[in-house]
Design a protein around this motif. Structure first.
Motif, PDB file in Angstrom:
ATOM      1  N   ILE A 109       0.839  -1.208   0.000  1.00 65.99           N
ATOM      2  CA  ILE A 109       0.000   0.000   0.000  1.00 65.99           C
ATOM      3  C   ILE A 109       0.866   1.247   0.000  1.00 65.99           C
ATOM      4  O   ILE A 109       0.600   2.214  -0.724  1.00 65.99           O
ATOM      5  N   GLN A 110       1.925   1.244   0.811  1.00 66.20           N
ATOM      6  CA  GLN A 110       2.809   2.406   0.867  1.00 66.20           C
ATOM      7  C   GLN A 110       3.578   2.586  -0.431  1.00 66.20           C
ATOM      8  O   GLN A 110       3.840   3.710  -0.864  1.00 66.20           O
ATOM      9  N   ARG A 111       3.924   1.489  -1.055  1.00 63.81           N
ATOM     10  CA  ARG A 111       4.765   1.549  -2.260  1.00 63.81           C
ATOM     11  C   ARG A 111       3.965   1.982  -3.487  1.00 63.81           C
ATOM     12  O   ARG A 111       4.430   2.806  -4.293  1.00 63.81           O
ATOM     13  N   PHE A 112       2.753   1.460  -3.652  1.00 67.45           N
ATOM     14  CA  PHE A 112       2.018   1.678  -4.897  1.00 67.45           C
ATOM     15  C   PHE A 112       0.775   2.557  -4.726  1.00 67.45           C
ATOM     16  O   PHE A 112       0.306   3.141  -5.694  1.00 67.45           O
ATOM     17  N   GLY A 113       0.209   2.601  -3.524  1.00 63.16           N
ATOM     18  CA  GLY A 113      -0.967   3.424  -3.282  1.00 63.16           C
ATOM     19  C   GLY A 113      -2.158   2.998  -4.129  1.00 63.16           C
ATOM     20  O   GLY A 113      -2.342   1.814  -4.454  1.00 63.16           O
ATOM     21  N   PHE A 114      -2.959   3.987  -4.540  1.00 58.96           N
ATOM     22  CA  PHE A 114      -4.157   3.701  -5.335  1.00 58.96           C
ATOM     23  C   PHE A 114      -3.806   3.199  -6.726  1.00 58.96           C
ATOM     24  O   PHE A 114      -4.608   2.509  -7.368  1.00 58.96           O
ATOM     25  N   GLY A 115      -2.611   3.513  -7.186  1.00 58.28           N
ATOM     26  CA  GLY A 115      -2.200   3.066  -8.512  1.00 58.28           C
ATOM     27  C   GLY A 115      -2.172   1.553  -8.653  1.00 58.28           C
ATOM     28  O   GLY A 115      -2.225   1.027  -9.771  1.00 58.28           O
ATOM     29  N   PHE A 116      -2.100   0.844  -7.526  1.00 63.65           N
ATOM     30  CA  PHE A 116      -2.113  -0.614  -7.575  1.00 63.65           C
ATOM     31  C   PHE A 116      -3.408  -1.132  -8.177  1.00 63.65           C
ATOM     32  O   PHE A 116      -3.402  -2.117  -8.921  1.00 63.65           O
ATOM     33  N   LEU A 117      -4.533  -0.485  -7.864  1.00 67.97           N
ATOM     34  CA  LEU A 117      -5.837  -0.953  -8.333  1.00 67.97           C
ATOM     35  C   LEU A 117      -6.045  -0.707  -9.821  1.00 67.97           C
ATOM     36  O   LEU A 117      -6.778  -1.449 -10.475  1.00 67.97           O
ATOM     37  N   VAL A 118      -5.418   0.337 -10.355  1.00 76.06           N
ATOM     38  CA  VAL A 118      -5.643   0.689 -11.761  1.00 76.06           C
ATOM     39  C   VAL A 118      -4.449   0.331 -12.641  1.00 76.06           C
ATOM     40  O   VAL A 118      -4.487   0.553 -13.855  1.00 76.06           O
ATOM     41  N   MET A 147      -1.907  -1.699 -14.940  1.00 76.70           N
ATOM     42  CA  MET A 147      -2.152  -2.704 -15.963  1.00 76.70           C
ATOM     43  C   MET A 147      -1.027  -3.726 -16.086  1.00 76.70           C
ATOM     44  O   MET A 147      -1.220  -4.798 -16.665  1.00 76.70           O
ATOM     45  N   ASP A 148       0.155  -3.412 -15.560  1.00 74.60           N
ATOM     46  CA  ASP A 148       1.324  -4.269 -15.742  1.00 74.60           C
ATOM     47  C   ASP A 148       1.566  -5.121 -14.503  1.00 74.60           C
ATOM     48  O   ASP A 148       1.351  -4.681 -13.366  1.00 74.60           O
ATOM     49  N   TRP A 149       2.069  -6.348 -14.734  1.00 77.29           N
ATOM     50  CA  TRP A 149       2.412  -7.258 -13.638  1.00 77.29           C
ATOM     51  C   TRP A 149       3.746  -7.910 -13.971  1.00 77.29           C
ATOM     52  O   TRP A 149       3.833  -8.816 -14.790  1.00 77.29           O
ATOM     53  N   ASP A 150       4.796  -7.407 -13.329  1.00 80.29           N
ATOM     54  CA  ASP A 150       6.153  -7.904 -13.601  1.00 80.29           C
ATOM     55  C   ASP A 150       6.895  -8.028 -12.274  1.00 80.29           C
ATOM     56  O   ASP A 150       7.513  -7.062 -11.806  1.00 80.29           O
ATOM     57  N   PRO A 151       6.850  -9.199 -11.630  1.00 75.62           N
ATOM     58  CA  PRO A 151       7.517  -9.360 -10.332  1.00 75.62           C
ATOM     59  C   PRO A 151       9.027  -9.131 -10.396  1.00 75.62           C
ATOM     60  O   PRO A 151       9.626  -8.684  -9.417  1.00 75.62           O
ATOM     61  N   VAL A 152       9.657  -9.425 -11.537  1.00 70.42           N
ATOM     62  CA  VAL A 152      11.103  -9.246 -11.651  1.00 70.42           C
ATOM     63  C   VAL A 152      11.474  -7.771 -11.528  1.00 70.42           C
ATOM     64  O   VAL A 152      12.438  -7.403 -10.845  1.00 70.42           O
ATOM     65  N   GLN A 153      10.689  -6.914 -12.173  1.00 70.24           N
ATOM     66  CA  GLN A 153      10.939  -5.476 -12.129  1.00 70.24           C
ATOM     67  C   GLN A 153      10.206  -4.790 -10.975  1.00 70.24           C
ATOM     68  O   GLN A 153      10.277  -3.573 -10.840  1.00 70.24           O
ATOM     69  N   GLU A 154       9.509  -5.588 -10.175  1.00 71.69           N
ATOM     70  CA  GLU A 154       8.718  -5.071  -9.040  1.00 71.69           C
ATOM     71  C   GLU A 154       7.688  -4.039  -9.500  1.00 71.69           C
ATOM     72  O   GLU A 154       7.503  -2.981  -8.907  1.00 71.69           O
ATOM     73  N   ILE A 155       7.012  -4.400 -10.599  1.00 74.48           N
ATOM     74  CA  ILE A 155       5.905  -3.585 -11.119  1.00 74.48           C
ATOM     75  C   ILE A 155       4.635  -4.413 -10.970  1.00 74.48           C
ATOM     76  O   ILE A 155       4.528  -5.505 -11.535  1.00 74.48           O
ATOM     77  N   PHE A 156       3.679  -3.886 -10.218  1.00 67.77           N
ATOM     78  CA  PHE A 156       2.473  -4.651  -9.918  1.00 67.77           C
ATOM     79  C   PHE A 156       1.226  -3.793 -10.137  1.00 67.77           C
ATOM     80  O   PHE A 156       1.133  -2.674  -9.622  1.00 67.77           O
ATOM     81  N   GLY A 157       0.299  -4.331 -10.922  1.00 68.63           N
ATOM     82  CA  GLY A 157      -0.991  -3.679 -11.129  1.00 68.63           C
ATOM     83  C   GLY A 157      -2.098  -4.714 -11.045  1.00 68.63           C
ATOM     84  O   GLY A 157      -2.015  -5.791 -11.658  1.00 68.63           O
ATOM     85  N   MET A 202      -7.989 -23.538 -12.988  1.00 66.82           N
ATOM     86  CA  MET A 202      -7.688 -24.603 -13.943  1.00 66.82           C
ATOM     87  C   MET A 202      -8.231 -24.323 -15.346  1.00 66.82           C
ATOM     88  O   MET A 202      -7.828 -24.993 -16.306  1.00 66.82           O
ATOM     89  N   LEU A 203      -9.115 -23.331 -15.493  1.00 66.03           N
ATOM     90  CA  LEU A 203      -9.788 -23.141 -16.780  1.00 66.03           C
ATOM     91  C   LEU A 203      -9.596 -21.766 -17.413  1.00 66.03           C
ATOM     92  O   LEU A 203      -9.809 -21.630 -18.618  1.00 66.03           O
ATOM     93  N   ILE A 204      -9.218 -20.764 -16.651  1.00 65.96           N
ATOM     94  CA  ILE A 204      -9.247 -19.404 -17.200  1.00 65.96           C
ATOM     95  C   ILE A 204      -7.998 -19.069 -17.998  1.00 65.96           C
ATOM     96  O   ILE A 204      -7.966 -18.099 -18.744  1.00 65.96           O
ATOM     97  N   GLY A 205      -6.935 -19.849 -17.869  1.00 68.19           N
ATOM     98  CA  GLY A 205      -5.722 -19.603 -18.647  1.00 68.19           C
ATOM     99  C   GLY A 205      -4.614 -18.929 -17.870  1.00 68.19           C
ATOM    100  O   GLY A 205      -3.441 -19.027 -18.232  1.00 68.19           O
ATOM    101  N   ASN A 206      -4.959 -18.171 -16.808  1.00 70.69           N
ATOM    102  CA  ASN A 206      -3.979 -17.560 -15.901  1.00 70.69           C
ATOM    103  C   ASN A 206      -2.951 -16.692 -16.629  1.00 70.69           C
ATOM    104  O   ASN A 206      -1.739 -16.931 -16.553  1.00 70.69           O
ATOM    105  N   ARG A 207      -3.463 -15.707 -17.335  1.00 72.99           N
ATOM    106  CA  ARG A 207      -2.594 -14.740 -17.995  1.00 72.99           C
ATOM    107  C   ARG A 207      -3.054 -13.342 -17.610  1.00 72.99           C
ATOM    108  O   ARG A 207      -4.243 -13.017 -17.753  1.00 72.99           O
TER     109      ARG A 207
END
Length: 333
Positions: free
Chosen positions: A63-72, A74-84, A259-264
């Motif tokens: 919460i401290q790191r990303f704030g409200f921007g976490f909810l909106v 679009m990118d998810w990259d754990p290696v670069q520590e970018i989470f949306g 198991m069915l949604i594809g997880n992407r």
């Protein structure tokens, strides 16, 4: 015949006994029972608050790191520590909405048939079979969906949808070779939600007094008109509540969807494309995550799902209340 002295003695003792009192003149046992049950009721609220506090504390770093921007984001990259979280919120809501759109007409049809039209010898066994759908473990639905449903959709349903409705963005694109995707997950969710919506709706319809139906039928109405005029208006708010209850179940479903949604972690207008939900993301990543920030991010995802479900339930209560106050609509019995 007058009672003897030995028969009068126990009665005299009972009359002379005085109930124990607490301040205000109430019986001590009643007061104690009231406070015990009040404690049980308060424990649910305390547990709810404790869950929110614990998840908030565990996700404080995110919460401290990303704030409200976490909810909106679009990118998810754990290696670069970018989470949306927005792709997962999108997948959660859309898959649940697909499930509701598919299940509402079927569940209401099942409920009307069992409550109003089915012969007596068929009502109990068929109703039991519908309720047994809720007892099947989620993992079984997932396995059935992977090996039976998804290949069948890929071979028989997707080509028809693409040919007839391909001008819509919803039915464009190339499905995965396995058939997994948003639509497959929505279909399985619809099957899982069906017993909840159908069973609650059926019980509501059965609770409508027979006199309502008989009065309408006596005026010359058909069977369908009696259902439409005498039964459905009296249970509208309850059916809305049953639908929202099913929606809440679909939002939090984990294994079958995983198991069915594809997880992407992508957002696509096509229902053939793979996606991911909040629950599926947590199930896939939590066990293998060791980084403190990543754990905090996944916990915040759980907090988002918790708040989303809570807001949905509050909205359902408001919706049921509003529907119940509409002109010509009676309260659910």
């Amino acid at each position: 015949m007058l009672p003897t002295h030995s028969e009068q003695a126990p009665r005299r003792e009972l009359c002379e006994q005085k109930p124990s009192k607490v301040e205000g003149g109430r019986n001590f046992g009643d007061g104690l029972f009231k406070w015990i049950t009040a404690g049980f009721a308060a424990s649910a609220v305390i547990l709810l608050a404790a869950m929110v506090m614990q998840m908030t504390r565990a996700s404080a770093l995110s919460i401290q790191r990303f704030g409200f921007g976490f909810l909106v984001g679009m990118d998810w990259d754990p290696v670069q520590e970018i989470f949306g979280a927005f792709p997962f919120v999108f997948g959660t809501v859309v898959s649940s909405v697909i499930a509701l759109l598919l299940v509402i007409p079927i569940a209401l049809g099942v409920a009307i048939f069992l409550a109003e039209l089915a012969p007596g010898w068929l009502t109990k066994p068929l109703g039991l079979l519908v309720e047994l759908l809720a007892a099947i473990p989620s993992i079984v639905y997932g396995l059935w969906g992977m090996f039976i449903l998804a290949p069948w959709l890929l071979k028989n349903v997707y080509p028809i949808l693409e040919k007839t409705l391909g001008f819509l963005p919803l039915f464009q694109g190339v499905p995965q070779a396995s058939g997994r995707g948003m639509l497959a997950a929505g279909v399985v969710l619809a099957i899982m939600v069906l017993p909840t919506v159908a069973s609650v709706s059926r019980e509501l319809m059965v609770s409508v007094p027979k006199g309502y139906r008989e009065g309408v039928l006596a005026l010359g109405a058909t069977r369908w008109e009696a259902i439409r005029v005498a039964v459905l208006p009296n249970v509208v708010s309850g059916i809305v509540g049953a639908i929202v209850l099913g929606f809440g179940r679909a939002l939090g479903e984990t294994m079958a969807v995983t198991m069915l949604i594809g997880n992407r972690a992508e957002i696509s207008a096509s229902l053939f494309a793979p996606a991911a939900t909040i629950a599926s993301m947590i199930a896939n990543e939590y066990a293998g995550s060791s980084d403190e920030l990543y754990l905090s991010v996944l916990t915040e995802l759980g907090l988002v799902l918790f708040v989303l479900t809570l807001l949905l339930n509050m909205a359902s209560k408001l919706l049921v209340w509003r529907v119940g106050r509409m002109p010509g609509v009676e309260r659910s019995l």
